[in-house]
Design an enzyme around this catalytic site. Structure first.
Site, mmCIF file in Angstrom:
data_model
loop_
_atom_site.group_PDB
_atom_site.id
_atom_site.type_symbol
_atom_site.label_atom_id
_atom_site.label_comp_id
_atom_site.label_asym_id
_atom_site.label_seq_id
_atom_site.Cartn_x
_atom_site.Cartn_y
_atom_site.Cartn_z
ATOM 1 C CG ASP A 12 -8.893 40.584 59.437
ATOM 2 O OD1 ASP A 12 -8.474 39.707 59.889
ATOM 3 O OD2 ASP A 12 -8.640 41.703 59.610
ATOM 4 C CB SER A 13 -11.563 39.277 62.892
ATOM 5 O OG SER A 13 -10.624 40.072 63.073
ATOM 6 C CB CYS A 75 -7.589 36.829 59.828
ATOM 7 S SG CYS A 75 -7.830 36.692 61.541
ATOM 8 C CD GLU A 154 -9.107 47.846 65.466
ATOM 9 O OE1 GLU A 154 -9.891 48.063 66.082
ATOM 10 O OE2 GLU A 154 -9.214 46.941 64.577
ATOM 11 C CB CYS A 186 -1.026 41.191 64.180
ATOM 12 S SG CYS A 186 -2.588 42.271 64.200
ATOM 13 C CG HIS A 188 -4.576 45.801 63.134
ATOM 14 N ND1 HIS A 188 -5.509 44.861 62.892
ATOM 15 C CD2 HIS A 188 -5.563 46.728 63.369
ATOM 16 C CE1 HIS A 188 -6.887 44.864 63.229
ATOM 17 N NE2 HIS A 188 -6.705 46.040 63.418
#
Length: 278
Positions: A12-13, A75, A154, A186, A188
């Protein structure tokens, strides 16, 4: 640190893909895993498709050099822009998160009215939209970029009023379209899944692409004969690489996994390009 043979390579990024890795680790306890977070070049969402493809190819080739038997693009942006290039280039199967999420959404929707929230890059790529329409030509697909949700996650703002304001801004226009299914586009967003479910109500099915991806990977390994038949060593089952700030990666990653990350190794970008770990 030694290499892990016949492992699942996941990248993932940054840290968001840990939600995918967590689902995979839970569903496939016999598998060894290496997770790669490209923290030096995060975020991928605003970057051009060509740049995302280049980064994805670098990381995919590196994971294969470590011994990956399959590569999972955890991702959504990289899956949207890099999946075809990796599938055509790497000598191992490649799985992204978009296809499994689209499959799950198409199967779950009763009315064919499906919403998607994701990064600007994922939404602009129309990868989810096209994947869903390829499965259900009768579907009506509505997508919304939700750029504030990633920094809220985050920074640990999972339970405060900022989240409610963001959900109203991004999801309410989709609810106005009478969707009955919402894709979390996404990695997240699963950390906000319960808040999102409460916001949309019981009449809307929320699709976690991370879980859908883990189930698709299980099928892929079984059908291709790549599933592990023996348990890996407990101390080295999961290893982590990142391209910047391993301490920050480890501390933030704990929020995603619920437990401390071990075996986090810094891999500088020049080492990534050389395919060598020092």
């Amino acid at each position: 640190m030694g290499e892990v043979a016949a492992m699942i390579g996941i990248f993932d990024s940054g840290i968001g893909g840990l939600t995918v890795m967590k689902r995979i680790a839970e569903l496939l306890p016999r598998e060894s895993i290496v997770y790669f977070g490209d923290t030096a070049r995060i975020p991928y969402g605003p970057k051009s498709p060509a740049v995302v493809r280049r980064f994805s190819l670098e990381i995919g080739n590196y994971l294969v050099s470590l011994g990956a038997k399959v590569v999972v693009i955890a991702c959504n942006t990289a899956s949207s822009f890099g999946l075809s290039a990796l599938s055509a280039t790497l000598p191992v199967p490649v799985l992204g998160v978009v296809g499994p999420g689209a499959d799950a959404a198409a199967a779950a929707s009763q009315t064919g009215r499906i919403g998607i929230i994701g990064t600007r890059g994922t939404v602009a790529s129309e990868a989810y939209q096209n994947a869903i329409l390829a499965i259900r030509r009768d579907a009506k697909v509505f997508a919304a970029a939700a750029p504030l949700l990633v920094p809220l996650v985050e920074e640990g703002h999972l339970d405060d009023a900022f989240v409610d304001l963001a959900l109203h801004r991004y999801i309410d226009p989709l609810l106005d379209k009478k969707i009955d299914t919402l894709v979390l586009g996404c990695t997240h967003y699963p950390l906000l899944e319960e808040r999102i479910k409460a916001h949309v109500g019981s009449s809307v099915t929320v699709i976690d692409s991370a879980l859908a991806t883990a189930r698709s990977l299980e099928d892929l390994l079984r059908e291709s004969g790549l599933a592990s038949s023996s348990d890996p060593p407990a101390s080295g089952r999961i290893r982590y690489y990142c391209t910047d700030n391993p301490d920050g990666f480890s501390s933030q990653g704990k929020r995603f996994l619920g437990s401390p990350l071990r075996h986090v190794q810094l891999l500088k970008l020049e080492e990534l390009n050389m395919g060598t770990v020092y």
